[in-house]
Design a protein around this motif. Sequence first.
Motif, mmCIF file in Angstrom:
data_model
loop_
_atom_site.group_PDB
_atom_site.id
_atom_site.type_symbol
_atom_site.label_atom_id
_atom_site.label_comp_id
_atom_site.label_asym_id
_atom_site.label_seq_id
_atom_site.Cartn_x
_atom_site.Cartn_y
_atom_site.Cartn_z
ATOM 1 N N ASP A 105 -18.443 -1.248 1.947
ATOM 2 C CA ASP A 105 -19.235 -2.015 0.991
ATOM 3 C C ASP A 105 -19.468 -3.379 1.628
ATOM 4 N N GLU A 106 -19.877 -4.324 0.824
ATOM 5 C CA GLU A 106 -20.234 -5.621 1.380
ATOM 6 C C GLU A 106 -19.056 -6.282 2.106
ATOM 7 N N TRP A 107 -17.848 -6.066 1.595
ATOM 8 C CA TRP A 107 -16.697 -6.808 2.088
ATOM 9 C C TRP A 107 -15.774 -6.024 3.012
ATOM 10 N N SER A 108 -15.783 -4.709 2.861
ATOM 11 C CA SER A 108 -14.731 -3.933 3.513
ATOM 12 C C SER A 108 -15.251 -2.682 4.196
ATOM 13 N N LEU A 109 -14.473 -2.247 5.206
ATOM 14 C CA LEU A 109 -14.632 -0.902 5.757
ATOM 15 C C LEU A 109 -13.528 -0.056 5.160
ATOM 16 N N PHE A 110 -13.831 1.201 4.895
ATOM 17 C CA PHE A 110 -12.816 2.107 4.347
ATOM 18 C C PHE A 110 -12.670 3.320 5.262
ATOM 19 N N PHE A 111 -11.442 3.640 5.626
ATOM 20 C CA PHE A 111 -11.155 4.863 6.373
ATOM 21 C C PHE A 111 -10.326 5.776 5.470
ATOM 22 N N VAL A 112 -10.819 6.958 5.198
ATOM 23 C CA VAL A 112 -10.060 7.904 4.379
ATOM 24 C C VAL A 112 -9.288 8.841 5.303
ATOM 25 N N LEU A 113 -7.971 8.731 5.257
ATOM 26 C CA LEU A 113 -7.089 9.402 6.229
ATOM 27 C C LEU A 113 -6.162 10.407 5.544
ATOM 28 N N ASP A 114 -5.626 11.328 6.341
ATOM 29 C CA ASP A 114 -4.535 12.177 5.855
ATOM 30 C C ASP A 114 -3.431 11.292 5.292
ATOM 31 N N LEU A 115 -2.891 11.697 4.173
ATOM 32 C CA LEU A 115 -1.782 10.954 3.579
ATOM 33 C C LEU A 115 -0.462 11.419 4.196
ATOM 34 N N ALA A 116 0.318 10.475 4.669
ATOM 35 C CA ALA A 116 1.652 10.809 5.183
ATOM 36 C C ALA A 116 2.658 10.184 4.223
ATOM 37 N N ARG A 117 3.062 10.987 3.254
ATOM 38 C CA ARG A 117 3.819 10.486 2.112
ATOM 39 C C ARG A 117 5.195 9.944 2.446
ATOM 40 N N ASN A 118 5.760 10.422 3.547
ATOM 41 C CA ASN A 118 7.143 10.022 3.826
ATOM 42 C C ASN A 118 7.295 8.859 4.800
ATOM 43 N N GLY A 119 6.192 8.126 4.977
ATOM 44 C CA GLY A 119 6.293 6.843 5.666
ATOM 45 C C GLY A 119 6.579 6.922 7.153
ATOM 46 N N GLU A 120 7.088 5.815 7.675
ATOM 47 C CA GLU A 120 7.257 5.678 9.128
ATOM 48 C C GLU A 120 8.603 6.226 9.602
ATOM 49 N N LEU A 121 8.577 6.867 10.772
ATOM 50 C CA LEU A 121 9.822 7.345 11.366
ATOM 51 C C LEU A 121 10.771 6.163 11.635
ATOM 52 N N GLN A 122 10.195 5.006 11.957
ATOM 53 C CA GLN A 122 11.021 3.819 12.220
ATOM 54 C C GLN A 122 11.950 3.513 11.039
ATOM 55 N N THR A 123 11.405 3.608 9.834
ATOM 56 C CA THR A 123 12.202 3.323 8.634
ATOM 57 C C THR A 123 13.406 4.255 8.556
ATOM 58 N N ARG A 124 13.186 5.532 8.910
ATOM 59 C CA ARG A 124 14.275 6.526 8.848
ATOM 60 C C ARG A 124 15.329 6.221 9.896
ATOM 61 N N ILE A 125 14.881 5.845 11.099
ATOM 62 C CA ILE A 125 15.851 5.536 12.162
ATOM 63 C C ILE A 125 16.697 4.335 11.731
ATOM 64 N N THR A 126 16.016 3.334 11.186
ATOM 65 C CA THR A 126 16.737 2.137 10.745
ATOM 66 C C THR A 126 17.745 2.493 9.655
ATOM 67 N N ARG A 127 17.275 3.290 8.698
ATOM 68 C CA ARG A 127 18.126 3.646 7.566
ATOM 69 C C ARG A 127 19.329 4.479 8.001
ATOM 70 N N LEU A 128 19.077 5.446 8.891
ATOM 71 C CA LEU A 128 20.132 6.375 9.293
ATOM 72 C C LEU A 128 20.958 5.865 10.480
#
Length: 311
Positions: A105-128
């Motif tokens: 639209d006037e202000w933004s570009l939009f990319f519609v992507l596959d949803l990866a619901r479980n987030g980043e692998l980095q978060t899991r490594i940090t958590r575990l």
Amino acid sequence: ELGYPEDELRPPQSRTQSKSRNSSVNGRMSVEDFEFKEELGQGSYSTVWLGKLLATGQEYAIKRIDKAHLKRHQKEQTALAEKNTLVRLGSGHPGIVRLHWTFQDEWSLFFVLDLARNGELQTRITRLGSLSIECVRYYAAQIVDALGYMHSKGVIHRDLKPENLLLDDAFRIKITDFGTGKLLDSGGEPTKTFVGTAQYVSPELLEHNESSKSSDFWALGCIIYQMIAGRFVFRGLADWQKIKQLEYSFPEGFDEQAQDLVRKLLVRDPDQRLGAGPPGSPYDMQALRSHPFFASINWRTLWTAPAPPLE
Ligand code: ATP
């Protein structure tokens, strides 16, 4: 009577007609085709939303990029590179985030992507702290498989790291963030721009400012090390001497076969990195897939069999 808001019962056609008054042209997608449900995260010039396509109920990750911000920071090329790279990769591999549509639209570009619901692998490594060897084997194999596809399409990622490895509903990898991706025209000759993240930077990038598909395999070596050890193999640019001299060691108990694999990936000569050599050479993709660390991997069911528990 049914308890549905009137809006949801409206057929898609009338929605398409009504939206043509606004930003979209000739039945193309627009923001009005989606319900923006929640914010998933922010990047340096973008915000990612969970969006539902009203016509089908299917959910996606919608990346909204602020045009003014792009312009101010001269990042138009980054957004364009990301789009072009994703378009080239298409829907050809389950381990790579697919770009379904783009619109603006006037202000933004939009990319519609596959949803990866479980987030980043980095978060899991940090958590575990670190991952089980079965998990490391599984995720390393998925990265290898996705890299094989990506490189066969003439795309190098150049910023492979656990922040850019997302996890979908089934805890399978989806590689994302192709803003620094590079399209090779032919032959795959090295390109000369410094991009990437310090902890995963290859010696050739440090020394000659050169990267090729082989640099993605260096990053893979760093990622495998990190998943097992729970820390970076190199801390970043402060370690540049160590990177060049391959000065690192494995913590006690580090799986032997994984050690051998990491040693064959963290090789100075980009042509002798496992996976990166020309087909038929001892360093080709087949040699990487056949490495003993992957002996128990079933490559044919890699994207259909359940993932091992993330632990
Ligand atoms: P930068 O632009 O600074 O490199 P980034 O690549 O993380 O940062 P975005 O691609 O805008 O920026 O992503 C922002 C956040 O949204 C990410 O941290 C990620 O957790 C989340 N995200 C991005 N893509 C998806 C997706 N396809 N599915 C689910 N979450 C996503």
